[in-house]
Design a protein around this motif. Structure first.
Motif, PDB file in Angstrom:
ATOM      1  N   ALA A 232      10.952  -8.852  13.889  1.00  0.00           N
ATOM      2  CA  ALA A 232      11.603 -10.405  14.033  1.00  0.00           C
ATOM      3  C   ALA A 232      11.643 -10.899  12.538  1.00  0.00           C
ATOM      4  CB  ALA A 232      10.627 -11.436  14.731  1.00  0.00           C
ATOM      5  N   PRO A 233      12.864 -11.195  12.282  1.00  0.00           N
ATOM      6  CA  PRO A 233      13.275 -12.029  11.007  1.00  0.00           C
ATOM      7  C   PRO A 233      12.522 -13.317  10.573  1.00  0.00           C
ATOM      8  CG  PRO A 233      14.967 -12.337  12.602  1.00  0.00           C
ATOM      9  CD  PRO A 233      14.071 -11.445  13.200  1.00  0.00           C
ATOM     10  N   LEU A 234      12.570 -13.649   9.485  1.00  0.00           N
ATOM     11  CA  LEU A 234      12.171 -14.842   9.116  1.00  0.00           C
ATOM     12  C   LEU A 234      13.091 -16.065   9.553  1.00  0.00           C
ATOM     13  CD1 LEU A 234      11.099 -14.116   5.524  1.00  0.00           C
ATOM     14  CD2 LEU A 234       9.691 -14.363   7.497  1.00  0.00           C
ATOM     15  N   ALA A 235      12.591 -17.120   9.062  1.00  0.00           N
ATOM     16  CA  ALA A 235      13.404 -18.281   9.756  1.00  0.00           C
ATOM     17  C   ALA A 235      14.938 -18.316   9.197  1.00  0.00           C
ATOM     18  CB  ALA A 235      12.864 -19.722   9.206  1.00  0.00           C
ATOM     19  N   PRO A 236      15.638 -18.567  10.122  1.00  0.00           N
ATOM     20  CA  PRO A 236      17.104 -18.383   9.611  1.00  0.00           C
ATOM     21  C   PRO A 236      17.595 -19.162   8.345  1.00  0.00           C
ATOM     22  CG  PRO A 236      16.949 -18.894  12.006  1.00  0.00           C
ATOM     23  CD  PRO A 236      15.598 -19.087  11.456  1.00  0.00           C
TER      24      PRO A 236
ATOM     25  N   VAL B 117      11.635 -11.785  -4.099  1.00  0.00           N
ATOM     26  CA  VAL B 117      10.642 -12.077  -3.034  1.00  0.00           C
ATOM     27  C   VAL B 117      10.221 -10.494  -2.698  1.00  0.00           C
ATOM     28  CG1 VAL B 117      11.437 -14.023  -2.218  1.00  0.00           C
ATOM     29  CG2 VAL B 117      12.447 -11.931  -1.240  1.00  0.00           C
ATOM     30  N   ASP B 118       8.988 -10.498  -1.819  1.00  0.00           N
ATOM     31  CA  ASP B 118       8.272  -9.298  -1.557  1.00  0.00           C
ATOM     32  C   ASP B 118       8.915  -8.783  -0.406  1.00  0.00           C
ATOM     33  OD1 ASP B 118       6.813  -7.293  -0.802  1.00  0.00           O
ATOM     34  OD2 ASP B 118       4.842  -8.436  -0.543  1.00  0.00           O
ATOM     35  N   PRO B 119       9.741  -7.594  -0.650  1.00  0.00           N
ATOM     36  CA  PRO B 119      10.351  -6.908   0.667  1.00  0.00           C
ATOM     37  C   PRO B 119       9.449  -6.552   1.718  1.00  0.00           C
ATOM     38  CG  PRO B 119      10.955  -6.070  -1.462  1.00  0.00           C
ATOM     39  CD  PRO B 119       9.832  -6.731  -1.781  1.00  0.00           C
ATOM     40  N   MET B 120       8.246  -6.438   1.437  1.00  0.00           N
ATOM     41  CA  MET B 120       7.338  -6.034   2.486  1.00  0.00           C
ATOM     42  C   MET B 120       7.222  -7.353   3.468  1.00  0.00           C
ATOM     43  SD  MET B 120       6.731  -2.884   1.934  1.00  0.00           S
ATOM     44  CE  MET B 120       5.175  -2.403   3.168  1.00  0.00           C
ATOM     45  N   LYS B 121       7.342  -8.455   3.193  1.00  0.00           N
ATOM     46  CA  LYS B 121       7.233  -9.610   3.936  1.00  0.00           C
ATOM     47  C   LYS B 121       8.459  -9.830   4.867  1.00  0.00           C
ATOM     48  CE  LYS B 121       4.124 -12.223   1.113  1.00  0.00           C
ATOM     49  NZ  LYS B 121       3.692 -13.226   0.375  1.00  0.00           N
ATOM     50  N   TYR B 122       9.593  -8.905   4.703  1.00  0.00           N
ATOM     51  CA  TYR B 122      10.782  -9.104   5.400  1.00  0.00           C
ATOM     52  C   TYR B 122      11.020  -7.934   6.383  1.00  0.00           C
ATOM     53  CZ  TYR B 122      11.964 -13.123   2.458  1.00  0.00           C
ATOM     54  OH  TYR B 122      11.746 -14.394   1.744  1.00  0.00           O
ATOM     55  N   LEU B 123      10.871  -6.582   5.653  1.00  0.00           N
ATOM     56  CA  LEU B 123      10.984  -5.395   6.541  1.00  0.00           C
ATOM     57  C   LEU B 123      10.156  -5.356   7.586  1.00  0.00           C
ATOM     58  CD1 LEU B 123      11.363  -3.229   3.297  1.00  0.00           C
ATOM     59  CD2 LEU B 123      13.030  -3.848   4.771  1.00  0.00           C
ATOM     60  N   PRO B 124      10.593  -4.591   8.742  1.00  0.00           N
ATOM     61  CA  PRO B 124       9.653  -4.333   9.904  1.00  0.00           C
ATOM     62  C   PRO B 124       8.536  -3.335   9.647  1.00  0.00           C
ATOM     63  CG  PRO B 124      11.603  -3.351  10.054  1.00  0.00           C
ATOM     64  CD  PRO B 124      12.160  -4.122   8.910  1.00  0.00           C
ATOM     65  N   LYS B 125       7.667  -3.688  10.366  1.00  0.00           N
ATOM     66  CA  LYS B 125       6.611  -2.622  10.389  1.00  0.00           C
ATOM     67  C   LYS B 125       6.818  -1.046  10.427  1.00  0.00           C
ATOM     68  CE  LYS B 125       2.140  -5.113  11.367  1.00  0.00           C
ATOM     69  NZ  LYS B 125       1.070  -5.249  12.056  1.00  0.00           N
ATOM     70  N   ARG B 126       6.347  -0.191  10.106  1.00  0.00           N
ATOM     71  CA  ARG B 126       6.764   1.111  10.480  1.00  0.00           C
ATOM     72  C   ARG B 126       5.572   1.884  10.404  1.00  0.00           C
ATOM     73  NH1 ARG B 126       9.962   3.850   5.453  1.00  0.00           N
ATOM     74  NH2 ARG B 126       8.498   3.528   3.795  1.00  0.00           N
TER      75      ARG B 126
ATOM     76  N   PRO C 143       0.832  -1.105  -0.046  1.00  0.00           N
ATOM     77  CA  PRO C 143       0.016  -0.084   0.019  1.00  0.00           C
ATOM     78  C   PRO C 143       0.953   1.234   0.090  1.00  0.00           C
ATOM     79  CG  PRO C 143       0.168  -1.069   2.236  1.00  0.00           C
ATOM     80  CD  PRO C 143       0.680  -1.800   1.314  1.00  0.00           C
ATOM     81  N   ASN C 144       0.301   2.572  -0.433  1.00  0.00           N
ATOM     82  CA  ASN C 144       0.897   3.606  -0.611  1.00  0.00           C
ATOM     83  C   ASN C 144       1.265   4.166   0.981  1.00  0.00           C
ATOM     84  OD1 ASN C 144       0.902   3.848  -3.179  1.00  0.00           O
ATOM     85  ND2 ASN C 144      -0.896   4.952  -3.294  1.00  0.00           N
ATOM     86  N   THR C 145       0.816   3.763   1.790  1.00  0.00           N
ATOM     87  CA  THR C 145       1.217   4.043   3.345  1.00  0.00           C
ATOM     88  C   THR C 145       2.557   3.503   3.798  1.00  0.00           C
ATOM     89  OG1 THR C 145       0.229   2.213   4.282  1.00  0.00           O
ATOM     90  CG2 THR C 145      -1.088   4.035   4.061  1.00  0.00           C
ATOM     91  N   GLY C 146       3.126   2.706   2.905  1.00  0.00           N
ATOM     92  CA  GLY C 146       4.375   1.875   3.346  1.00  0.00           C
ATOM     93  C   GLY C 146       4.333   1.026   4.495  1.00  0.00           C
ATOM     94  N   LYS C 147       3.261   0.768   4.892  1.00  0.00           N
ATOM     95  CA  LYS C 147       3.162  -0.285   6.009  1.00  0.00           C
ATOM     96  C   LYS C 147       2.984  -1.666   5.418  1.00  0.00           C
ATOM     97  CE  LYS C 147       1.340   2.956   9.541  1.00  0.00           C
ATOM     98  NZ  LYS C 147       0.258   3.094  10.341  1.00  0.00           N
ATOM     99  N   SER C 148       3.446  -2.538   5.987  1.00  0.00           N
ATOM    100  CA  SER C 148       3.269  -3.978   5.754  1.00  0.00           C
ATOM    101  C   SER C 148       2.046  -4.762   6.075  1.00  0.00           C
ATOM    102  CB  SER C 148       4.404  -4.785   6.085  1.00  0.00           C
ATOM    103  OG  SER C 148       4.242  -6.209   5.821  1.00  0.00           O
ATOM    104  N   SER C 149       1.527  -5.324   5.022  1.00  0.00           N
ATOM    105  CA  SER C 149       0.261  -6.234   5.403  1.00  0.00           C
ATOM    106  C   SER C 149       0.261  -7.269   6.369  1.00  0.00           C
ATOM    107  CB  SER C 149      -0.537  -6.681   4.129  1.00  0.00           C
ATOM    108  OG  SER C 149       0.261  -7.501   3.231  1.00  0.00           O
ATOM    109  N   SER C 150       1.559  -7.930   6.414  1.00  0.00           N
ATOM    110  CA  SER C 150       2.019  -8.898   6.932  1.00  0.00           C
ATOM    111  C   SER C 150       1.801  -8.366   8.647  1.00  0.00           C
ATOM    112  CB  SER C 150       3.476  -9.420   6.954  1.00  0.00           C
ATOM    113  OG  SER C 150       3.836 -10.458   7.648  1.00  0.00           O
ATOM    114  N   THR C 151       1.557  -9.585   9.418  1.00  0.00           N
ATOM    115  CA  THR C 151       1.639  -9.522  11.054  1.00  0.00           C
ATOM    116  C   THR C 151       2.949  -9.769  11.573  1.00  0.00           C
ATOM    117  OG1 THR C 151       1.033 -11.891  11.140  1.00  0.00           O
ATOM    118  CG2 THR C 151      -0.847 -10.373  10.864  1.00  0.00           C
ATOM    119  N   LYS C 152       3.949  -9.922  11.146  1.00  0.00           N
ATOM    120  CA  LYS C 152       5.193  -9.936  11.757  1.00  0.00           C
ATOM    121  C   LYS C 152       5.643  -8.409  11.782  1.00  0.00           C
ATOM    122  CE  LYS C 152       8.992 -10.994   9.214  1.00  0.00           C
ATOM    123  NZ  LYS C 152       9.602  -9.588   9.325  1.00  0.00           N
ATOM    124  N   GLY C 153       6.667  -8.373  12.891  1.00  0.00           N
ATOM    125  CA  GLY C 153       7.049  -7.168  13.282  1.00  0.00           C
ATOM    126  C   GLY C 153       8.679  -7.204  12.813  1.00  0.00           C
TER     127      GLY C 153
END
Length: 331
Positions: free
Chosen positions: A185-189, A322-331, A173-183
């Protein structure tokens, strides 16, 4: 000589010149197509001719594969040295996808496609409890799954059933916020060895996982797309000269402008699986082979090889976008 004779002579001369031009051009290599680096494709479309400024990382980045796969395909050993005029085979296997059907679980798909479930989750940026949706496309990669186990938060939990609701849009979205629920915390190592961040870096972890951070401030003008011609990253608006920072600790494997459409580009290798890319910069502040820390100022925002000022940011997992929004923290 009459008017008709002069016209006939002129037509014959033009025909001879046209024949010569066609014969000369037929022997030249075909222009670059698919690989948008500065080199040239051979006429067969399966080979790329290396030019000065190319690296195996930059070529693999454009082909859409990872360096080890491209290197193996061309029998190139580390440290992956290439030279101008070298012909590289780029007809590497394409990465396949699976469309989720009703009743599927990530576990059943992984078993059917010959993957380990944690590996398939990591390839698609999925975190526990691994929700997938009917119609969703999952990247399957091209590699044979390795035997290394990937640590996940709840390894003994039962796989999640497919949600029957409408799949969430993958574009940001244009707000720059991720639709993922993760904060944050990184993905699986990832299984590879990670380049460590500085000891005082707050976002660093000790588990070997990548702690991602935003590469710059600004509004997202274009989100990620899985379509063949779609955006393979996210675009962030900003001001000329604005600081571009490393999204995670790593090593600079490319810094230059040899890839058409990316302008002044930086590619950072974070471990054996993950790369991040920063395009359209005004000025580069790091060099190839330089180790950088998370948040380090690596470039200044600009609009090289594009019209609008901003950053084009990508994350690649084993060569796949891959979608960066699924990796970057919420803001």
């Amino acid at each position: 000589m009459g008017m008709s004779g002069r016209l006939l002579k002129l037509m014959c001369i033009n025909l001879v010149l046209l024949t010569l031009v066609t014969a000369c051009s037929a022997s030249r290599p075909a222009p670059v197509s698919g690989v948008n680096a500065r080199g040239q494709m051979k006429a067969d479309g399966r080979h790329y001719i290396v030019v000065k400024g190319d690296t195996l990382y930059s070529i693999a980045f454009q082909v859409g594969t990872d360096v080890p796969t491209l290197a193996r395909h061309n029998r190139i050993a580390p440290p992956y040295a290439i030279y101008p005029g070298q012909a590289l085979r780029i007809d590497v296997p394409t990465r396949s996808q699976y469309r989720v059907k009703k009743g599927d679980t990530l576990f059943s798909i992984a078993r059917r496609t010959g993957h380990k479930m944690p590996e398939l989750a990591q390839l698609n940026g999925l975190t526990y409890p691994y929700h997938i949706n009917v119609g969703q496309r999952l990247n399957l990669g091209t590699r044979v799954p390795n035997n290394k186990a990937v640590t996940i938060s709840k390894p003994n939990a039962a796989p999640a059933k497919v949600a029957t609701n409408k799949p969430k849009a993958s574009s940001a979205p244009n707000t720059g916020k991720s639709s993922s629920t993760k904060g944050s915390a990184p993905l699986a190592p990832p299984s590879g060895k990670a380049y460590p961040a500085k000891a005082d870096q707050k976002t660093a972890t000790t588990s070997g996982a990548i702690a991602w951070r935003w590469p710059t401030e600004g509004q997202i003008s274009s989100g990620f797309s899985l379509s063949e011609t779609g955006n393979k990253g996210i675009d962030i608006k900003g001001n000329r000269g604005q600081a571009i920072r490393a999204a995670a600790a790593g090593k600079v494997v490319y810094a230059g402008n040899a890839l058409r459409g990316y302008g002044n580009l930086i590619i950072i290798k974070h471990n054996d699986d993950y790369l991040s890319a920063y395009a359209h910069n005004e000025q580069l502040r790091v060099k190839e082979q330089e180790t950088v820390s998370s948040g380090q100022h690596i470039a200044d925002m600009g609009n090289s090889d594009t019209t609008d000022i901003g950053l084009h940011f990508e994350i690649r997992y084993q060569g796949t976008s891959v979608d960066p929004m699924k990796y970057l923290p919420k803001r």
